[in-house]
Design a protein around this motif. Structure first.
Motif, PDB file in Angstrom:
ATOM      1  N   LYS A   1       0.832  -1.207   0.000  1.00 19.85           N
ATOM      2  CA  LYS A   1       0.000   0.000   0.000  1.00 19.85           C
ATOM      3  C   LYS A   1       0.862   1.251   0.000  1.00 19.85           C
ATOM      4  N   LYS A   2       1.783   1.327   0.966  1.00 19.62           N
ATOM      5  CA  LYS A   2       2.702   2.460   0.988  1.00 19.62           C
ATOM      6  C   LYS A   2       4.020   2.011   1.611  1.00 19.62           C
TER       7      LYS A   2
ATOM      8  N   PRO B   1       4.556   5.209  -4.020  1.00 21.51           N
ATOM      9  CA  PRO B   1       3.964   5.759  -2.793  1.00 21.51           C
ATOM     10  C   PRO B   1       4.850   5.597  -1.545  1.00 21.51           C
TER      11      PRO B   1
ATOM     12  N   GLU C   1       5.372   7.160   1.590  1.00 23.06           N
ATOM     13  CA  GLU C   1       4.584   8.122   2.364  1.00 23.06           C
ATOM     14  C   GLU C   1       5.435   8.898   3.366  1.00 23.06           C
TER      15      GLU C   1
ATOM     16  N   ASP D   1       1.581  -2.327   4.358  1.00 21.36           N
ATOM     17  CA  ASP D   1       2.688  -1.406   4.135  1.00 21.36           C
ATOM     18  C   ASP D   1       4.028  -2.153   4.161  1.00 21.36           C
TER      19      ASP D   1
END
Length: 389
Positions: free
Chosen positions: A269-270, A301, A303, A360
């Protein structure tokens, strides 16, 4: 035993240590009963004046092959020039060396051209612009290798990249002379490497070609690579539950670029990146590190980026200076809202773990300052959950 040792060096900005590890496994697994027939010398040894004496002493004790890690700056050193290198492999020089002034690059080319004799061999990465220039300045036999350059003498094809391994075929496009005067005819061999990433295929390709030059067969090398264990701190998954923690020793622009490119193909996801800023690089290298991380932070991504000086893991002399920190952060102005500086490694890791959510990846990058990152992460996770993952 030959009447003189066989000495092969590996130089370049990145990939030297990993290539030597792969080479070590090929030779050790090739004949466990002759484990003393070769020695690996890291740059900490090859940069000392005692290098030649160490080689001569080991040769008298029965060691036949010597594989040396040689930094580009050491190519002009007296201890390297005094050796009769049988082979020198060049992994990569761009983009780091491209930041150097022309005079320094010319000096590097001059050192390389004088180092190898006509009966020696140069392995040149044809995908690297500056490395390929070295093929034009040496009088030795040249063997070019590549993943992309179509006219290289040895190429890796049919590449399949997975999260824990890589598969590829090595194609020899022309005859290659071994260091003992034998000839290897054109052909191909399939390989499975228990390491992910294109950069590790480059490293393996160098190790394969050096092994071939030392008269180990294609088939035997393939078998040994398949049995090779996964390396510590080489895109190593040190925790995998709701989120993953992946640890890698990348600390220079080329290595960081390779790791982030590989990670970009993973499912996540990140990314939360924890980078141990090192004090043993020049300001130009730290600036390039910042530039690479900033570039990838706009492509994938990422973050959060946490920069740490690992103040409890490295002494003051090895710690990144304020100037090194400054030039790194200056290259990250476009993503400064995602960057924080946390001096202590433990505090930086705790922040990353508290920030991570399901799906993540926490990516740990850096050399000496991050060597304790995996174990510290496990301790923090244990303190939070009562388990070690």
């Amino acid at each position: 035993m030959p009447d003189k040792p066989i000495i092969a060096g590996i130089t370049g900005i990145s990939g030297k240590s990993s290539t030597l590890k792969i080479l070590e496994n090929i030779f050790r697994l090739n004949n466990p009963h002759l484990k003393d027939s070769f020695k690996i010398f890291s740059s900490s040894i090859t940069e000392k004046p005692s290098l030649k004496n160490k080689i001569n002493d080991a040769y008298r004790d029965g060691t036949k092959y010597f594989f040396l890690e040689i930094s580009p700056r050491a190519l002009s050193s007296p201890q390297i020039k005094s050796l009769n290198l049988n082979l020198l492999a060049v992994t990569n020089l761009s983009p780091e060396a491209a930041a150097d002034p022309p005079g320094k690059i010319n000096g590097l080319m001059s050192s390389f051209s004088k180092l190898l004799k006509e009966d020696s061999t140069a392995l040149i990465n044809a995908d690297d612009t500056l490395a390929l220039q070295m093929a034009d300045v040496t009088h030795s036999q040249v063997i070019t290798y590549a993943l992309d350059y179509p006219n290289a003498m040895a190429t890796a094809k049919k590449i399949q990249l997975k999260s824990k391994q890589s598969r590829f075929s090595v194609m020899l496009e022309s005859d290659i002379d071994t260091l003992t005067g034998k000839i290897i005819s054109p052909g191909s061999q399939d390989f499975t490497l228990p390491l992910p990433g294109r950069h590790n295929i480059y490293n393996a390709l160098v190790a394969i070609l050096i092994s071939l030059a030392c008269d180990i067969s294609f088939e035997s090398i393939s078998e040994k690579l398949n049995r090779m264990p996964h390396f510590k701190r080489c895109l190593e998954a040190v925790y995998s539950n709701q989120f993953k923690i992946i640890d890698d020793g990348a600390s220079n622009p080329g290595a960081i670029e390779s790791v982030l490119k590989t990670i970009s193909s993973y499912q996540f996801k990140k990314i939360i990146l924890v980078f141990a800023l090192s004090g043993n690089h020049s300001s130009s290298i730290n600036a390039l590190n910042g530039k690479v991380i900033s570039h990838w932070a706009e492509k994938i991504p990422i973050e959060k980026i946490i920069i740490t000086k690992s103040i409890h893991q490295v002494n003051k002399k090895a710690r990144a200076s304020l100037q090194e920190e400054k030039v790194f952060l200056e290259k990250c102005q476009n993503i400064k809202g995602r960057i924080s500086v946390i001096p202590g490694l433990g505090d930086a890791l705790q922040d990353s773990i508290l920030s991570a959510r399901e799906g993540d990846i926490i990516l740990l990058l850096g050399e000496k300052g991050m060597e304790a990152g995996a174990s510290l992460s496990q301790k923090i996770l244990h303190s939070f959950s009562g388990t070690s993952g």
